[in-house]
Design an enzyme around this catalytic site. Sequence first.
Site, mmCIF file in Angstrom:
data_model
loop_
_atom_site.group_PDB
_atom_site.id
_atom_site.type_symbol
_atom_site.label_atom_id
_atom_site.label_comp_id
_atom_site.label_asym_id
_atom_site.label_seq_id
_atom_site.Cartn_x
_atom_site.Cartn_y
_atom_site.Cartn_z
ATOM 1 N N ARG A 1 0.778 -1.202 -0.064
ATOM 2 C CA ARG A 1 -0.167 -0.063 0.134
ATOM 3 C C ARG A 1 0.879 1.280 0.098
ATOM 4 N NH1 ARG A 1 -4.938 -1.773 3.846
ATOM 5 N NH2 ARG A 1 -6.335 -2.418 2.047
ATOM 6 N N GLY B 1 -8.518 -7.007 -1.759
ATOM 7 C CA GLY B 1 -8.972 -7.591 -0.722
ATOM 8 C C GLY B 1 -8.090 -9.045 -0.804
#
Length: 396
Positions: free
Chosen positions: A36, A354
């Site tokens: 991320r 996810g």
Amino acid sequence: MALRIPEAKDVTRKKVLVRVDFNVPIKDGMVMDDTRIKAHLETLRFLKENGSFITLISHLGRPKEGRDPEFSLKPVAEYLSSLTGWKVNFVPDCIGEAVEEAVALQLQDEILVLENVRFYKEETKNDPSFAEKLAKPFEVFVMDAFSAAHRAHASTRGVADYLKSFAGFLIKKEIESLSVVRDNPTHPYVLILGGAKVSDKIGVIENLLPKVDHILIGGGMAYTFLKAKGHGIGKSLCEEDKIEYANELISLSQDKGVKIHLPLDCVVAPEAKADVSTIVIDTETSIPDDMMGLDIGPKTIKAFCEVIKEAKTIFWNGPMGVFELEPFRSGTEKMAIAVADVAKKGGYAVVGGGDTAAAVNMFGLSDQMTHVSTGGGASLEFMEGKMLPGIEPLLD
Ligand code: AMP
């Protein structure tokens, strides 16, 4: 969807607040997965190269009430510095004097990272006066946290009411890639769905049904469909209240000429554990009452791969089995390889975020996909055709 993307003149020498998603796993003060963080580097490089005064804001985890050192972003600020070699300073608050002072004294080559915005309960309530306080020291807002864009929080949506706002390059990439598979697919288009629940995927199925050619259904959600078709599913996952819907969907897809593919066989075990013994059962034969289906079997893998091989566009959301455990990993791994092969041959293969992104990452195949979304919930909502609250203020 015309996003407002910053040009040099919008950000040069400006005090820019950037909403990032630094919600990364941290153990004993160490960042365990930096995917991320790296996803924002293009935006940060652009701002650095154009002489912005950059301040980053993010949430981390779900702290209960007030400050909790376990959820501090300080280790992430340190990690960003070691990753990039940039001068990064941590500010132990996200509003008020500490921030105003740090921004006023900020040097141009210095990046500020603010403390976890969720230490204030006003954040998730999208409290306007809190959003105004967040905005106060800044001139420009760049929203780059795609994975948080489905939430109307103060730092993802509210702050845009007080500052000239732009989409960062991660948001741009996400929206462009997801728009291809949502709005402009090349055929054959194969939708691959798995994961635990049918209910989470209904919106996506309904929005994409007029556009897809095949739907491959695996994972826990497949058993609701198998039960709807009259198969015995033992103690596999099943949403009883979605059985009727599954039947409707099967006939609706027939009307529209969309082929739904269900598992032909599955890997079953008494429970989802790493050290259980497993057997493969054809879905025509009932799964015994004390067993549950935890992965797709070899016949299904072969049949699904045949369909995937022909695809020009793929959207994949949801693992085919409990891939976290070795005995139930094969279905998801073989799908990942097949999907990556399509991308390698010039097809457009997008993986929803996810668990599916985690699985593809685990197999080392992320780089081979056309796009792996950084947002699980956000990518699903986008594919459902919803306007994400964090994106709306960034449109021209
Ligand atoms: P979702 O968030 O709905 O995509 O669900 C992902 C989760 O579904 C993963 O943690 C998988 O372990 C789980 N899952 C996949 N297949 C099955 C299955 N057959 N039975 C139970 N859980 C499953």
